[in-house]
Design a protein around this motif. Sequence first.
Motif, PDB file in Angstrom:
ATOM      1  N   ASP A  20       0.817  -1.212   0.000  1.00 40.60           N
ATOM      2  CA  ASP A  20       0.000   0.000   0.000  1.00 40.60           C
ATOM      3  C   ASP A  20       0.850   1.261   0.000  1.00 40.60           C
ATOM      4  N   LYS A  21       0.233   2.348  -0.462  1.00 40.32           N
ATOM      5  CA  LYS A  21       0.923   3.629  -0.634  1.00 40.32           C
ATOM      6  C   LYS A  21       1.549   4.153   0.663  1.00 40.32           C
ATOM      7  N   LEU A  22       0.794   4.081   1.755  1.00 39.70           N
ATOM      8  CA  LEU A  22       1.319   4.631   3.010  1.00 39.70           C
ATOM      9  C   LEU A  22       2.547   3.850   3.478  1.00 39.70           C
ATOM     10  N   THR A  23       2.503   2.532   3.333  1.00 37.35           N
ATOM     11  CA  THR A  23       3.673   1.718   3.692  1.00 37.35           C
ATOM     12  C   THR A  23       4.867   2.111   2.829  1.00 37.35           C
ATOM     13  N   MET A  24       4.653   2.251   1.521  1.00 32.56           N
ATOM     14  CA  MET A  24       5.749   2.591   0.614  1.00 32.56           C
ATOM     15  C   MET A  24       6.337   3.967   0.941  1.00 32.56           C
ATOM     16  N   LYS A  25       5.451   4.937   1.190  1.00 32.33           N
ATOM     17  CA  LYS A  25       5.931   6.298   1.489  1.00 32.33           C
ATOM     18  C   LYS A  25       6.742   6.325   2.780  1.00 32.33           C
ATOM     19  N   THR A  26       6.203   5.688   3.796  1.00 34.05           N
ATOM     20  CA  THR A  26       6.881   5.688   5.096  1.00 34.05           C
ATOM     21  C   THR A  26       8.194   4.915   4.997  1.00 34.05           C
ATOM     22  N   HIS A  27       8.144   3.807   4.299  1.00 38.02           N
ATOM     23  CA  HIS A  27       9.307   2.927   4.189  1.00 38.02           C
ATOM     24  C   HIS A  27      10.438   3.617   3.431  1.00 38.02           C
ATOM     25  N   HIS A  28      10.088   4.227   2.312  1.00 38.43           N
ATOM     26  CA  HIS A  28      11.095   4.876   1.463  1.00 38.43           C
ATOM     27  C   HIS A  28      11.554   6.218   2.048  1.00 38.43           C
ATOM     28  N   LEU A  29      10.594   7.097   2.347  1.00 42.55           N
ATOM     29  CA  LEU A  29      10.960   8.470   2.709  1.00 42.55           C
ATOM     30  C   LEU A  29      11.362   8.628   4.180  1.00 42.55           C
ATOM     31  N   LYS A  30      10.947   7.723   5.037  1.00 47.25           N
ATOM     32  CA  LYS A  30      11.306   7.835   6.468  1.00 47.25           C
ATOM     33  C   LYS A  30      12.340   6.776   6.863  1.00 47.25           C
ATOM     34  N   HIS A  31      11.970   5.510   6.742  1.00 44.20           N
ATOM     35  CA  HIS A  31      12.905   4.462   7.179  1.00 44.20           C
ATOM     36  C   HIS A  31      14.206   4.490   6.370  1.00 44.20           C
ATOM     37  N   HIS A  32      14.078   4.437   5.048  1.00 42.63           N
ATOM     38  CA  HIS A  32      15.296   4.391   4.231  1.00 42.63           C
ATOM     39  C   HIS A  32      16.112   5.677   4.397  1.00 42.63           C
ATOM     40  N   GLN A  33      15.419   6.814   4.415  1.00 42.93           N
ATOM     41  CA  GLN A  33      16.132   8.091   4.604  1.00 42.93           C
ATOM     42  C   GLN A  33      16.923   8.084   5.927  1.00 42.93           C
ATOM     43  N   THR A  34      16.358   7.506   6.956  1.00 44.60           N
ATOM     44  CA  THR A  34      17.046   7.471   8.250  1.00 44.60           C
ATOM     45  C   THR A  34      18.312   6.618   8.171  1.00 44.60           C
ATOM     46  N   TYR A  35      18.241   5.489   7.449  1.00 48.92           N
ATOM     47  CA  TYR A  35      19.454   4.678   7.259  1.00 48.92           C
ATOM     48  C   TYR A  35      20.524   5.491   6.525  1.00 48.92           C
ATOM     49  N   VAL A  36      20.112   6.204   5.482  1.00 54.70           N
ATOM     50  CA  VAL A  36      21.064   7.017   4.706  1.00 54.70           C
ATOM     51  C   VAL A  36      21.698   8.075   5.615  1.00 54.70           C
ATOM     52  N   ASP A  37      20.856   8.781   6.373  1.00 54.94           N
ATOM     53  CA  ASP A  37      21.370   9.846   7.248  1.00 54.94           C
ATOM     54  C   ASP A  37      22.342   9.293   8.291  1.00 54.94           C
ATOM     55  N   ASN A  38      21.982   8.174   8.895  1.00 56.50           N
ATOM     56  CA  ASN A  38      22.839   7.618   9.949  1.00 56.50           C
ATOM     57  C   ASN A  38      24.108   6.975   9.376  1.00 56.50           C
ATOM     58  N   PHE A  39      24.016   6.480   8.164  1.00 57.73           N
ATOM     59  CA  PHE A  39      25.207   5.960   7.470  1.00 57.73           C
ATOM     60  C   PHE A  39      26.183   7.119   7.212  1.00 57.73           C
ATOM     61  N   ASN A  40      25.660   8.222   6.687  1.00 59.98           N
ATOM     62  CA  ASN A  40      26.521   9.389   6.428  1.00 59.98           C
ATOM     63  C   ASN A  40      27.122   9.933   7.725  1.00 59.98           C
ATOM     64  N   LYS A  41      26.330   9.938   8.776  1.00 61.46           N
ATOM     65  CA  LYS A  41      26.805  10.409  10.081  1.00 61.46           C
ATOM     66  C   LYS A  41      27.962   9.530  10.576  1.00 61.46           C
ATOM     67  N   ALA A  42      27.800   8.224  10.396  1.00 61.08           N
ATOM     68  CA  ALA A  42      28.840   7.290  10.848  1.00 61.08           C
ATOM     69  C   ALA A  42      30.143   7.523  10.079  1.00 61.08           C
ATOM     70  N   LEU A  43      30.016   7.881   8.794  1.00 62.36           N
ATOM     71  CA  LEU A  43      31.210   8.046   7.951  1.00 62.36           C
ATOM     72  C   LEU A  43      31.789   9.455   8.022  1.00 62.36           C
ATOM     73  N   ASP A  44      31.134  10.322   8.772  1.00 59.47           N
ATOM     74  CA  ASP A  44      31.600  11.695   8.924  1.00 59.47           C
ATOM     75  C   ASP A  44      33.039  11.678   9.456  1.00 59.47           C
ATOM     76  N   GLY A  45      33.941  12.336   8.760  1.00 58.74           N
ATOM     77  CA  GLY A  45      35.336  12.350   9.192  1.00 58.74           C
ATOM     78  C   GLY A  45      36.142  11.143   8.722  1.00 58.74           C
ATOM     79  N   HIS A  46      35.508  10.221   8.025  1.00 60.81           N
ATOM     80  CA  HIS A  46      36.203   9.045   7.473  1.00 60.81           C
ATOM     81  C   HIS A  46      36.174   9.111   5.948  1.00 60.81           C
ATOM     82  N   GLU A  47      36.935  10.052   5.413  1.00 64.52           N
ATOM     83  CA  GLU A  47      36.854  10.328   3.971  1.00 64.52           C
ATOM     84  C   GLU A  47      37.145   9.129   3.088  1.00 64.52           C
ATOM     85  N   GLU A  48      38.048   8.269   3.568  1.00 60.34           N
ATOM     86  CA  GLU A  48      38.417   7.118   2.734  1.00 60.34           C
ATOM     87  C   GLU A  48      37.199   6.229   2.443  1.00 60.34           C
TER      88      GLU A  48
END
Length: 203
Positions: A20-48
């Motif tokens: 369903d649409k609500l599951t897809m929106k929440t899953h993509h725009l909230k859950h996945h976005q949070t993984y991306v944000d926290n992944f970038n945060k973890a790599l902050d200062g680790h340029e390699e």
Amino acid sequence: MTFKLPKLNYSHEALEPHIDKLTMKTHHLKHHQTYVDNFNKALDGHEEYQKMEIEDILKSLEELPEDIKTAVRNNGGGHYNHTIFWEIMSPNGGGKPKGELAKKIDEDLGGFDKFKEDFKAAALGQFGSGWAWLVLDSNNKLAIVSTPNQDNPISEGKKPLLGIDVWEHAYYLKYKNKRADYIDSWWNIVDWEKVSERFNEVE
Ligand code: MN
């Protein structure tokens, strides 16, 4: 470079009624976005690592510095897993694999029906949150595996061809506790052409 949320090749409602649409929106725009944000945060200062392909990072998790290993495993894994998941689904999906992949499923997994049955069992049998996968292993054989949390088979030297998210966030709004119904319905949106492409890439 920092990692970014990928755009989908279809709208959030395109996979209705299977997802369903609500599951897809929440899953993509909230859950996945949070993984991306926290992944970038973890790599902050680790340029390699910021410059690396995500596959290469996840293939060598053990080599990561201790202070970022868990965050990269969970959030880098979350980013990579969901990117594959969106890619191998399509509103024009369903049916059966063709060509070389179909032949390989017959050879290694006892045919498409047996594969579907065993894959469903793996997805149902993953206790708690995780994924079930069709992979190509290091002996060039197809196999079905499941992983907990956001682990990906690539960290164990296996190439993921197809995966289903069995975290409750992937199905609970529509299917409640009925994970089996979600899996049964999900076959209708699997994009076998895309899965074949992933298979042919590594042959
Ligand atoms: Mn998910």
